[in-house]
Structure formats: structure tokens, C-alpha cells
Design a protein around this motif. Structure first.
Motif, PDB file in Angstrom:
ATOM      1  N   GLU A  59       0.760  -1.272  -0.020  1.00  0.00           N
ATOM      2  CA  GLU A  59      -0.069   0.014   0.111  1.00  0.00           C
ATOM      3  C   GLU A  59       0.683   1.098   0.053  1.00  0.00           C
ATOM      4  N   GLN A  61       0.610   4.756   1.475  1.00  0.00           N
ATOM      5  CA  GLN A  61      -0.189   5.490   2.224  1.00  0.00           C
ATOM      6  C   GLN A  61       0.147   6.856   2.608  1.00  0.00           C
ATOM      7  N   ASP A  65      -4.247   9.993   5.216  1.00  0.00           N
ATOM      8  CA  ASP A  65      -4.840   8.544   5.604  1.00  0.00           C
ATOM      9  C   ASP A  65      -5.884   8.121   4.304  1.00  0.00           C
ATOM     10  N   LYS A  88      -9.362   4.233   2.524  1.00  0.00           N
ATOM     11  CA  LYS A  88      -9.269   5.436   3.698  1.00  0.00           C
ATOM     12  C   LYS A  88      -9.091   4.598   5.131  1.00  0.00           C
ATOM     13  N   THR A  89      -8.141   5.257   5.870  1.00  0.00           N
ATOM     14  CA  THR A  89      -8.082   4.788   7.073  1.00  0.00           C
ATOM     15  C   THR A  89      -8.599   5.738   8.089  1.00  0.00           C
ATOM     16  N   TRP A  90      -9.260   5.544   9.005  1.00  0.00           N
ATOM     17  CA  TRP A  90      -9.821   6.441  10.406  1.00  0.00           C
ATOM     18  C   TRP A  90      -9.097   5.995  11.394  1.00  0.00           C
ATOM     19  N   HIS A  91      -8.535   6.671  12.217  1.00  0.00           N
ATOM     20  CA  HIS A  91      -7.865   6.478  13.480  1.00  0.00           C
ATOM     21  C   HIS A  91      -8.717   6.605  14.648  1.00  0.00           C
ATOM     22  N   HIS A 100      -7.288   1.575  14.350  1.00  0.00           N
ATOM     23  CA  HIS A 100      -7.782   2.166  13.158  1.00  0.00           C
ATOM     24  C   HIS A 100      -9.021   1.340  12.569  1.00  0.00           C
ATOM     25  N   LYS A 102     -10.443   0.600   8.489  1.00  0.00           N
ATOM     26  CA  LYS A 102     -10.093   0.998   7.284  1.00  0.00           C
ATOM     27  C   LYS A 102     -11.099   0.340   6.366  1.00  0.00           C
ATOM     28  N   THR A 104     -11.536  -0.424   1.976  1.00  0.00           N
ATOM     29  CA  THR A 104     -10.861  -0.236   0.673  1.00  0.00           C
ATOM     30  C   THR A 104     -11.938  -0.686  -0.288  1.00  0.00           C
ATOM     31  N   LYS A 138      -1.685  -0.516  14.753  1.00  0.00           N
ATOM     32  CA  LYS A 138      -0.328  -0.050  14.390  1.00  0.00           C
ATOM     33  C   LYS A 138       0.576   1.086  15.002  1.00  0.00           C
ATOM     34  N   ASP A 145      -3.613  -6.501  11.272  1.00  0.00           N
ATOM     35  CA  ASP A 145      -5.174  -6.239  10.894  1.00  0.00           C
ATOM     36  C   ASP A 145      -5.838  -7.403  10.918  1.00  0.00           C
TER      37      ASP A 145
END
Length: 162
Positions: A59, A61, A65, A88-91, A100, A102, A104, A138, A145
Motif C-alpha cells: 500500500e 499510504q 490517511d 481510507k483509514t480512520w484512527h 484504526h 480501514k 477499501t 499500528k 489487521d
């Protein structure tokens, strides 16, 4: 195939729009690369499943994000497959900042006869749209994950930035 093509075009458009950066970055610019590898297990049992299969993804990145990547794997039925995606990744906030969610979306290729009916909207050539969610942790460039593969499997990955 007629139903798959418009849906695939829609997913590609959404992925392109998602990768547009807020700060004027080009879609292909990225902050770092993240490599992940793993295997998946099935929570719906079938004699047709080929056992634990290996998975690898790279990936790109972005600092905002957003991400894009390519995953290579053998599907549940032992067929070589690929997933080209954006997402997108949301923390999580505060004390949970290393966790997080994620999401896709992209194009999956490789589910061919006689298993071509195992993913929705699959074409006769093995192309289908895909939307894949996951949760992870992470810290210091290393991550893990759990990725949900429809209604049939969980993918467990470990990864690292480089």
C-alpha cells in the motif's frame, strides 16, 4: 457482464475521487509504503476451500490517511487472484489512537469457473468490484489487521512501513 461494468466504473470513479488530496497532492504521491502479509481462515466451512492461503499487499499510504494498493493472493479455491484498490483509514481518538478502521474499494480478479459465483457481480472473465473493511492496530511502523472477507472468511495480516 453488463451489470458488472457500470458498477466497476462507479467504484473506479469513487476510488479516484477518494484519492484526491485536500492539500493539493497528486493522487500518486504518498508518505510511505506499507507491506502486509498474512493468511485467512474461513468461518463458513466448505469442502471446496483450499486451506490456509497466503496473502501479500503493498500500500502507498498518504499523510491524509488515503491509500491505494495492490494485493496478490490465492483465493479460497486455490486460484491466483489480485485486488487493486483505494481506500481510507480512520484512527480512533485519544487512548485508542493506534487502533484504526480501514475501508477499501477496488477491482478483484481471479475468481474463475467453477468458483466464479462465489463473489457478487463477478464477470465471466473473473473481474468483480470489491469493498473490504478491516480493523487494526499500528505503532512505530508495525501493524496487525483483521480484514472481513464477505460472509466467508477473516484475513489476519501483519505489516510494516518502509
Amino acid at each position: 457482464m453488463k451489470k458488472t461494468l457500470p458498477l466497476a466504473a462507479l467504484l473506479a470513479s469513487l476510488a479516484g475521487a477518494c484519492l484526491a488530496a485536500d492539500d493539493g497532492e497528486k493522487w500518486y504521491e504518498y508518505d510511505h509504503l506499507y507491506f502486509q502479509a498474512g493468511t485467512y481462515i474461513h468461518y463458513s466451512s466448505s469442502k471446496d476451500h483450499d486451506g490456509p492461503n497466503l496473502f501479500g499487499a503493498l500500500e502507498a499510504q498518504k499523510s491524509n490517511d488515503w491509500l491505494y494498493g495492490l494485493a496478490l493472493f490465492d483465493n479460497s479455491f486455490g486460484q491466483f487472484s489480485q485486488y487493486l484498490y483505494g481506500g481510507k483509514t480512520w484512527h480512533f481518538p485519544d487512548d485508542w489512537e493506534n487502533f484504526h478502521f480501514k475501508l477499501t474499494a477496488g477491482i478483484i480478479h481471479g475468481y474463475k469457473k467453477p468458483w466464479d459465483d462465489k463473489i457478487p457481480f463477478n464477470s465471466s472473465n473473473g473481474w468483480a468490484p470489491g469493498v473490504i473493511p478491516g480493523f487494526g492496530y499500528k505503532k512505530n511502523g508495525f501493524g496487525a489487521d483483521i480484514i472481513f472477507l464477505g460472509n466467508s472468511a477473516l484475513l489476519f495480516t501483519v505489516g510494516m512501513d518502509f
